[in-house]
Design an enzyme around this catalytic site. Structure first.
Site, PDB file in Angstrom:
ATOM      1  N   HIS A 138       0.823  -1.199   0.000  1.00  0.00           N
ATOM      2  CA  HIS A 138       0.000   0.000   0.000  1.00  0.00           C
ATOM      3  C   HIS A 138       0.861   1.255   0.000  1.00  0.00           C
ATOM      4  CE1 HIS A 138      -3.361   2.676   0.849  1.00  0.00           C
ATOM      5  NE2 HIS A 138      -4.151   1.655   0.549  1.00  0.00           N
ATOM      6  N   HIS A 139       0.432   2.238  -0.787  1.00  0.00           N
ATOM      7  CA  HIS A 139       1.194   3.481  -0.925  1.00  0.00           C
ATOM      8  C   HIS A 139       1.240   4.272   0.384  1.00  0.00           C
ATOM      9  CE1 HIS A 139       3.399   6.377  -3.056  1.00  0.00           C
ATOM     10  NE2 HIS A 139       2.710   6.435  -4.174  1.00  0.00           N
ATOM     11  N   SER A 140       0.366   3.975   1.317  1.00  0.00           N
ATOM     12  CA  SER A 140       0.389   4.678   2.598  1.00  0.00           C
ATOM     13  C   SER A 140       1.640   4.345   3.399  1.00  0.00           C
ATOM     14  CB  SER A 140      -0.843   4.311   3.434  1.00  0.00           C
ATOM     15  OG  SER A 140      -0.880   2.911   3.688  1.00  0.00           O
ATOM     16  N   VAL A 142       4.692   3.285   1.752  1.00  0.00           N
ATOM     17  CA  VAL A 142       5.925   3.282   0.952  1.00  0.00           C
ATOM     18  C   VAL A 142       5.728   4.128  -0.302  1.00  0.00           C
ATOM     19  CG1 VAL A 142       5.212   1.169  -0.225  1.00  0.00           C
ATOM     20  CG2 VAL A 142       7.621   1.787  -0.167  1.00  0.00           C
ATOM     21  N   ASN A 315       6.081   8.148   2.820  1.00  0.00           N
ATOM     22  CA  ASN A 315       5.978   8.944   1.608  1.00  0.00           C
ATOM     23  C   ASN A 315       6.537  10.339   1.847  1.00  0.00           C
ATOM     24  OD1 ASN A 315       4.163   7.470  -0.558  1.00  0.00           O
ATOM     25  ND2 ASN A 315       3.339   6.955   1.451  1.00  0.00           N
TER      26      ASN A 315
END
Length: 514
Positions: A138-140, A142, A315
């Site tokens: 999940h982009h949250s 990385v 991020n």
């Protein structure tokens, strides 16, 4: 517990069933000669030894009561590897095109938020004997640069796997779930700290805004740009619509040294060449369909805010807009316009870098942002409202040396990224071991699988067009892509023998899972 930054949390809140917010990679591995083991079991065993080295893989979300604030990360000591690491076999004949269809399908499904937010698929059955490895997280947790840092943890630089220190035993009494009072107390304390930090940054922010504005005005007076983006909106195209959760995916490999040399010869950078390739491909793709707008397409390009020595798993990214100059027929003029637009946007964001990563606490942001994201998609506002950009294009520097996983050499390392409502096409590029790996990810309703393959062909044609423009003759080298509607064919131009060969057929077949 660890608090998510407002940027990390936004990737959770903007996720809907139609817009999974995970990023992924498709890797191809060459097994050692005379290998007779079970590669899936070998991979699972190596992951088990190294999960503790990257927190992304053993932490999960704890939501706040009534979604009054952003969730927090908590450790999960009960990792079910059989759930997270899966085995898939392609049906015969096992082509690259079949693999790309499978990856598109796997990339379409949401991650389970009750578990750590990652999955891995070990895929065999390829006709050339390679093993594919698709992972998503999940982009949250990385961004692209942090993903490369995680890769350094799990992969080796030699066929011999390095030994790592085992995890320390968990201390008794660690809470598997946090209580309501503890969560609310943590949310209040974190919000208060964010407001204090934000207050301290206000003078610095005001100064940065003033300096940036003066620099922008001064630059415009000294060298006014006819094509300055300013507040211009992007034209409407077929890429800009509300999307479904179904994905299409394609890949292209180009020698990295050729792109670097080409950039120097044309007075630009490697990134300028990548952007020009994407511009030329998109222009021809739309022109063939009589859908090329008179105004230039605009790309949304992520820009890392991370310091060189920062390897944290979060991020730290912002974005700039770049004029793709698709309204210019002359490729030389198009390249120059792209170079100037990219440089101007980077100069502008450079002065604001100190303030762009600041946390902005918003009470009730989970339900507020999720509701707005759902409304934006279902009302088709992505096509109705003015557009900031037509396409997302990202360039991530990757490992310069070959990597190994459980003794197998990684031959290719393709990125798989995120389209969104209003921007249904994402082209992400990553360097790896002397190759430039293009990953084209789209909503399948915006671009079908065959259309993604066609766009890949246009990327190669755009590169050849740029090579003809270079003031010094550039020796064309092998480039690889999927043929649009032909039998198994290898696309190559003066292919070096040392580089791996790949065959692709644009056929869609089913797969079976173990």
């Amino acid at each position: 517990m660890d608090h998510l930054s407002s940027m990390d949390a936004s990737f959770l809140h903007l996720e809907t069933p139609e817009t999974p917010m995970h990023v992924g990679s498709l890797m191809l591995f060459d097994l050692p000669e005379s290998y007779e083991g079970d590669y899936y079991e070998d991979v699972k065993a190596q992951l088990a030894k190294r999960l503790h080295l990257a927190r992304l893989f053993h932490r999960k979300l704890a939501p706040m009561p009534f979604e009054l604030a952003d969730p927090v990360w908590i450790d999960d000591d009960d990792i079910d590897l059989d759930y997270h690491v899966r085995s898939v076999t392609l049906r015969r004949p096992g082509t690259m095109a079949q693999l790309e269809v499978l990856v598109a399908r796997l990339h379409s499904s949401l991650l389970d938020r009750s578990r750590p937010l990652w999955e891995v698929y070990v895929i065999d059955g390829l006709a050339n004997g390679q093993i594919a490895y698709y992972s998503k997280a999940h982009h949250s947790g990385v961004d692209g640069k942090a993903g490369i840092e995680i890769a350094k943890v799990f992969y080796d630089v030699t066929p011999q796997a390095r030994e790592v220190r085992p995890p320390r035993p968990a201390r008794p009494g660690n809470a598997y779930q946090l209580g309501v009072a503890e969560l609310l107390q943590a949310a209040i304390a974190n919000s208060a700290a964010q407001y204090v930090k934000l207050g301290k940054m206000l003078p610095q922010t005001a100064k940065a805004l003033g300096c940036t504005a003066l620099q922008f005005i001064s630059a415009r007076r000294k060298a006014p740009r006819e094509r300055s983006l300013g507040l211009k909106v992007a034209p409407k195209t077929i890429f800009n619509a509300s999307i479904t959760n179904q994905r299409s995916f394609g890949s292209v490999s180009v020698p990295l040294a050729e792109l670097k040399t080409l950039g120097k010869q044309m007075g630009g950078t490697l990134n300028d060449v990548v952007m020009a390739m994407c511009s030329g491909a998109l222009r021809e793709f739309l022109k063939e369909r009589d859908l090329l707008p008179q105004k230039s397409l605009i790309a949304m390009v992520p820009v890392s805010l991370r310091e060189p020595d920062d390897s944290s798993n979060n991020n730290q990214v912002s974005a700039i807009r770049v004029d793709l100059a698709t309204d210019l027929a002359d490729p030389a003029q198009r390249f120059q316009a792209i170079r100037e637009s990219s440089a101007a946007s980077k100069d502008l964001i450079g002065g604001l870098k100190s303030m762009l990563g600041a946390d902005l606490p918003i009470a009730g942001s989970p339900w507020l942002m999720t509701g707005l994201a759902s409304l934006y998609g279902r009302s088709n506002l992505g096509r109705r409202l003015p557009l900031l950009a037509n396409v997302a294009i990202s360039n991530v520097p990757g490992p310069a040396v070959p990597l190994y996983m459980a003794g197998a050499r990684m031959a290719h390392y393709y990125p798989v990224s995120i389209p969104y409502h209003g921007v249904g096409l994402n082209i992400t590029v990553q360097s790896y071991a002397g190759e430039m790996e293009f990953g084209i990810t789209a909503c399948r309703r915006v671009l079908s699988q065959l259309e993604v393959h066609e766009l890949a062909q246009h990327l190669l044609a755009a590169l050849r067009e740029l090579q003809r423009l270079a003031p010094v003759a550039v020796q064309e080298t092998k480039v690889v892509a999927v043929p649009v509607a032909t039998p198994a064919v290898r696309r190559r131009v003066a292919a070096p023998k040392a580089l791996p060969k790949r065959t692709r057929i644009p056929a869609t077949t089913t797969h079976r899972t173990h």
